[in-house]
Enzyme design. Structure first.
Site, PDB file in Angstrom:
ATOM      1  N   LYS A 279       1.011  -1.280  -0.163  1.00 36.45           N
ATOM      2  CA  LYS A 279      -0.171   0.085  -0.148  1.00 36.45           C
ATOM      3  C   LYS A 279       1.023   1.187   0.027  1.00 36.45           C
ATOM      4  O   LYS A 279       1.752   1.311   0.815  1.00 36.45           O
ATOM      5  CB  LYS A 279      -0.934  -0.057   1.198  1.00 36.45           C
ATOM      6  CG  LYS A 279      -2.195   0.730   1.280  1.00 36.45           C
ATOM      7  CD  LYS A 279      -3.346   0.149   2.054  1.00 36.45           C
ATOM      8  CE  LYS A 279      -4.392   1.311   1.808  1.00 36.45           C
ATOM      9  NZ  LYS A 279      -5.699   0.859   2.762  1.00 36.45           N
ATOM     10  N   GLU A 363     -20.119  -4.275   9.548  1.00 31.91           N
ATOM     11  CA  GLU A 363     -21.057  -3.611  10.299  1.00 31.91           C
ATOM     12  C   GLU A 363     -22.304  -4.317  10.984  1.00 31.91           C
ATOM     13  O   GLU A 363     -22.473  -3.983  12.120  1.00 31.91           O
ATOM     14  CB  GLU A 363     -21.518  -2.379   9.381  1.00 31.91           C
ATOM     15  CG  GLU A 363     -20.339  -1.166   9.123  1.00 31.91           C
ATOM     16  CD  GLU A 363     -19.714  -1.591   7.916  1.00 31.91           C
ATOM     17  OE1 GLU A 363     -19.881  -2.786   7.395  1.00 31.91           O
ATOM     18  OE2 GLU A 363     -18.622  -1.163   7.671  1.00 31.91           O
ATOM     19  N   ARG A 391     -25.730  -0.932   6.043  1.00 30.60           N
ATOM     20  CA  ARG A 391     -25.310  -2.156   5.934  1.00 30.60           C
ATOM     21  C   ARG A 391     -26.192  -3.173   7.086  1.00 30.60           C
ATOM     22  O   ARG A 391     -26.360  -4.177   6.571  1.00 30.60           O
ATOM     23  CB  ARG A 391     -23.885  -2.367   6.040  1.00 30.60           C
ATOM     24  CG  ARG A 391     -22.946  -2.586   4.881  1.00 30.60           C
ATOM     25  CD  ARG A 391     -23.447  -3.764   4.040  1.00 30.60           C
ATOM     26  NE  ARG A 391     -22.917  -3.487   2.732  1.00 30.60           N
ATOM     27  CZ  ARG A 391     -21.698  -3.590   2.215  1.00 30.60           C
ATOM     28  NH1 ARG A 391     -20.799  -4.111   3.120  1.00 30.60           N
ATOM     29  NH2 ARG A 391     -21.519  -3.421   0.820  1.00 30.60           N
TER      30      ARG A 391
HETATM   31  C1  LIG Z   1     -19.253  -1.246   4.156  1.00 36.80           C
HETATM   32  C2  LIG Z   1     -18.006  -0.579   4.366  1.00 36.80           C
HETATM   33  N1  LIG Z   1     -17.608  -0.082   5.409  1.00 36.80           N
HETATM   34  C3  LIG Z   1     -16.348   0.832   5.596  1.00 36.80           C
HETATM   35  C4  LIG Z   1     -16.084   1.181   4.514  1.00 36.80           C
HETATM   36  C5  LIG Z   1     -14.876   2.105   4.641  1.00 36.80           C
HETATM   37  N2  LIG Z   1     -13.321   1.461   3.834  1.00 36.80           N
HETATM   38  C6  LIG Z   1     -13.072   2.225   2.662  1.00 36.80           C
HETATM   39  S1  LIG Z   1     -11.699   1.074   2.213  1.00 36.80           S
HETATM   40  C7  LIG Z   1     -11.657   0.479   3.592  1.00 36.80           C
HETATM   41  C8  LIG Z   1     -10.450  -0.633   3.720  1.00 36.80           C
HETATM   42  C9  LIG Z   1     -10.458  -1.278   2.486  1.00 36.80           C
HETATM   43  O1  LIG Z   1      -9.159  -2.113   2.755  1.00 36.80           O
HETATM   44  P1  LIG Z   1      -8.886  -3.474   1.505  1.00 36.80           P
HETATM   45  O2  LIG Z   1     -10.329  -3.750   1.062  1.00 36.80           O
HETATM   46  O3  LIG Z   1      -7.657  -4.169   1.974  1.00 36.80           O
HETATM   47  O4  LIG Z   1      -8.303  -2.285   0.196  1.00 36.80           O
HETATM   48  P2  LIG Z   1      -6.894  -1.260   0.416  1.00 36.80           P
HETATM   49  O5  LIG Z   1      -7.466   0.188   0.753  1.00 36.80           O
HETATM   50  O6  LIG Z   1      -6.161  -1.823   1.351  1.00 36.80           O
HETATM   51  O7  LIG Z   1      -6.466  -1.539  -0.997  1.00 36.80           O
HETATM   52  C10 LIG Z   1     -12.528   0.595   4.588  1.00 36.80           C
HETATM   53  C11 LIG Z   1     -12.889   0.266   5.694  1.00 36.80           C
HETATM   54  C12 LIG Z   1     -16.481   0.932   3.182  1.00 36.80           C
HETATM   55  N3  LIG Z   1     -16.130   1.447   2.102  1.00 36.80           N
HETATM   56  N4  LIG Z   1     -17.635   0.040   3.251  1.00 36.80           N
END
Ligand SMILES: Cc1ncc(C[n+]2csc(CCOP(=O)(O)OP(=O)(O)O)c2C)c(N)n1
Length: 623
Positions: A279, A363, A391
């Site tokens: 990342k 959630e 959600r």
């Molecule tokens: C239902 C929901 N909860 C929380 C989020 C907030 N959120 C956006 S990106 C993320 C982390 C995603 O991590 P990952 O899938 O590993 O992707 P990366 O950013 O590491 O590439 C979160 C918690 C969201 N987009 N949707």
């Protein structure tokens, strides 16, 4: 190399050296734009090579790529004819920070919320099979998003169905914060494995060599072998549920990625490709602080420092107050669904590691977990962004409200959030919470009121919702706060010409409007509703009967919010000759822009509301 990329498919003309050079150019370009406009930096820097390889191997738009969450699609947008437009990223009428089918037919599915990609991709794959098509469908999902229930539900279905589908796991060991949970433990084991073919072949040999003493049944042999396989190669989890596992593969090595994607294309049935990425790759500050650069405002490229100093905000006020309350009451615990920093719980975790639970992007689980704790007399406080509460609606109804369990549900980023656009705006929560029996719903007008509401909520012994916006306070400073009492509004100014009823963030605006009206000798009564439910009908009715003119202001949808509640009151109580105007967001999805731009567009700013109430001029009255 960027010059060579103008439309979808241009990437096909490049050789591997050119592709590597393109990756460098794209990184620079993304950095340039995000440092100006803000955006999801670290996730995008991590998938540049992966996106190039996907576009080289697959043919868009015939082949479909579904990006989970969708916050990592900037390179995809560059490679699909939106290179120049990306400069308008996240701006009003500009390119969205997430995939949008209306921007390009290569955006196969609109996303923004986590863990939807495998379900949507499986749906597209099944549709292809029904239509006897031959396109590929690929879901690209992060290790964080893989912790979400829907992703696991979809894996369960996809593996069993044997539908041809490619799931690419973009594993950077990070959600927004470091990823957590059992799935992450499994991935940690997988990350250290050598390539698929090697380990798989040696494993087969190894298993066949297991000596069997006596004459155990076939079943027993199978069970023994099965458990050994799982101990030694945990990738078998994915294979056991019906996927072919390929990987792990270096996600920054384009030729390796292309090789493995080519293999996946030829395989039948569901394939799971494990890609390891970093990342923030290529930008020192983001590599060192991927959580800070997950989503960022504008920043200085040279130093990585933010262009705008971050002031106090509602999330921080919430987090600090919760620490104070937790010191006084050891039953208070905090739960987050992978949003520790965003919701202001980082210090709480440090102070009370045993009373802090990060459950992953889950959630639904977060709220049902809270319900279980509340049943056993613990006081769970669960801050979740408004749009992500969507959600967990059934958990609010079935697990919390139906059993009247005292869970404190804090709704952060309520109302309009701005640049993240339609998927992240939080205008619906008042409407969907209001119709749930047993819920108490509050919204503070300022930081102090949030602190008092939080304290009140932890002592209420009922399910309660507190909603508050992104960022800081408005311009109006309130001198004092009347004590919070269940279902009691607060009268902030007295007047006879007009009743202005507002809630939460818009209360400050109501006071500003009233002050402006005073200059024209129009005296309004300003009511801070505080509670959407139970609504203080008595106070509101008394004021309406006096002024006969009502205006409601709220940072939510026009349907089933404060305006609706006041209109219901007027009709139910048969109040005659009342003029009412409701200022709220219309029944539509609200696009990206700054909060200010959006408020002006929807006539929720002070000037627009003042114009709306011009008619009061005719009805002047002094106190
Ligand atoms: C239902 C929901 N909860 C929380 C989020 C907030 N959120 C956006 S990106 C993320 C982390 C995603 O991590 P990952 O899938 O590993 O992707 P990366 O950013 O590491 O590439 C979160 C918690 C969201 N987009 N949707």
């Amino acid at each position: 190399m960027l010059e060579k990329i103008n439309k979808t498919g241009d990437i096909k003309k490049l050789n591997i050296e050119q592709e590597n050079k393109l990756a460098e150019d794209i990184r620079k370009y993304i950095l340039e734009i995000v440092s100006e406009n803000g955006g999801h930096l670290a996730s995008n820097l991590g998938v540049v090579e992966l996106t190039i390889a996907l576009h080289k191997v697959f043919n868009l738009p015939k082949d479909k790529i579904v990006w989970d969450v969708g916050h990592q699609a900037y390179t995809h947008k560059i490679l699909t004819g939106r290179k120049k437009e990306l400069k308008t990223l996240r701006k009003s009428n500009g390119i969205a920070g997430f995939p949008k089918a209306k921007e390009s037919e290569t955006d196969a599915f609109d996303t923004g919320h986590s863990s939807t990609s495998i379900s949507a991709a499986l749906g597209m794959a099944r549709a292809r099979d029904i239509k006897k098509g031959d396109n590929n469908v690929i879901a690209v999902i992060g290790d964080g998003a893989l912790t979400g229930g829907m992703a696991l539900e979809a894996l369960n279905d996809a593996g069993y169905s044997k539908t041809k589908l490619i799931v690419v796991l973009n594993d950077n060991e990070m959600s927004i914060s470091p990823n957590i949970g059992g799935i992450n433990m499994l991935l940690t084991k997988l990350r250290t494995k050598r390539t698929y073919t090697k380990s798989n072949i040696s494993m087969k040999k190894f298993i066949n060599k297991i000596p069997v003493v006596g004459k155990p049944s076939v079943k027993v042999i199978r069970r023994v072998k099965q458990s050994i396989k799982q101990l030694i190669i945990p990738k078998m989890f994915v294979e056991d549920i019906g996927f072919r596992y390929l990987g792990p593969v270096d996600g920054h090595n384009i030729s390796e990625l292309e090789r493995i994607l080519e293999i996946s294309k030829k395989l039948d049935g569901p394939v799971f490709i494990h890609v390891l990425t970093k990342k923030g790759k290529g930008y020192k500050f983001a590599e060192e602080n991927p959580d800070k650069f997950h989503a960022t405002g504008p920043f200085y490229l040279k130093t990585g420092k933010s262009k705008k100093e971050k002031g106090k905000d509602y999330s921080k006020v919430f987090g600090d107050k919760l620490i104070k309350l937790a010191k006084e009451n050891e039953k208070i615990v905090a739960i987050t669904a992978a949003m520790k920093d965003g919701t202001g719980l980082d210090n709480f975790q440090k102070k009370f590691p045993d009373r802090f639970f990060d459950v992953g992007i889950a959630e639904q689980h977060a709220l049902c977990l809270a319900a279980g704790m509340a049943k056993e007399k613990i006081i769970p406080v669960v801050p979740i962004y408004s749009s992500f509460y969507q959600r967990a609606y059934d958990q609010v109804i079935h697990d919390i409200a139906l059993q009247n369990l005292p869970v404190v549900m804090c709704v952060d980023r309520a109302g309009i959030v701005g640049e993240d656009g339609e998927t992240h705006q939080g205008q619906f929560d008042m409407a969907f919470f209001r119709l749930v029996p047993n819920l108490t719903i509050m919204a503070p007008k300022d930081f102090v009121e949030l602190e008092e509401m939080l304290e009140f909520a932890t002592k209420l012994n009922k399910p309660v919702v507190i909603r508050y916006p992104r960022g800081g306070e408005g311009l109006v400073k309130f001198e004092k706060n009347k004590k919070i009492e269940l279902g009691k509004a607060e009268i902030l100014q007295k007047g006879k010409a007009l009743t202005i009823i507002a809630i939460g963030k818009t209360v400050g605006r109501a006071v500003e409007i009233s002050n402006k009206l005073k200059e024209k000798e129009i005296f309004a009564e300003v009511i801070n509703a505080r509670f959407l439910k139970p609504l203080d009908k008595e106070t509101i009715k008394k004021s309406i009967l006096k002024t006969k003119n009502v205006i409601t202001i709220e940072d939510g949808t026009i349907i089933n919010g404060l305006g609706s509640a006041v209109k219901e009151l007027i009709i139910d109580e048969n109040l005659k000759n009342i003029k009412i105007k409701s200022c709220a967001y219309p029944d539509e999805f609200i696009k990206q822009g700054t909060v200010r731009e959006i408020e002006e567009k929807y006539k929720l700013d002070v000037e627009s509301i003042l114009k709306e109430i011009d008619y009061i001029n005719k009805n002047k009255a002094s106190e």
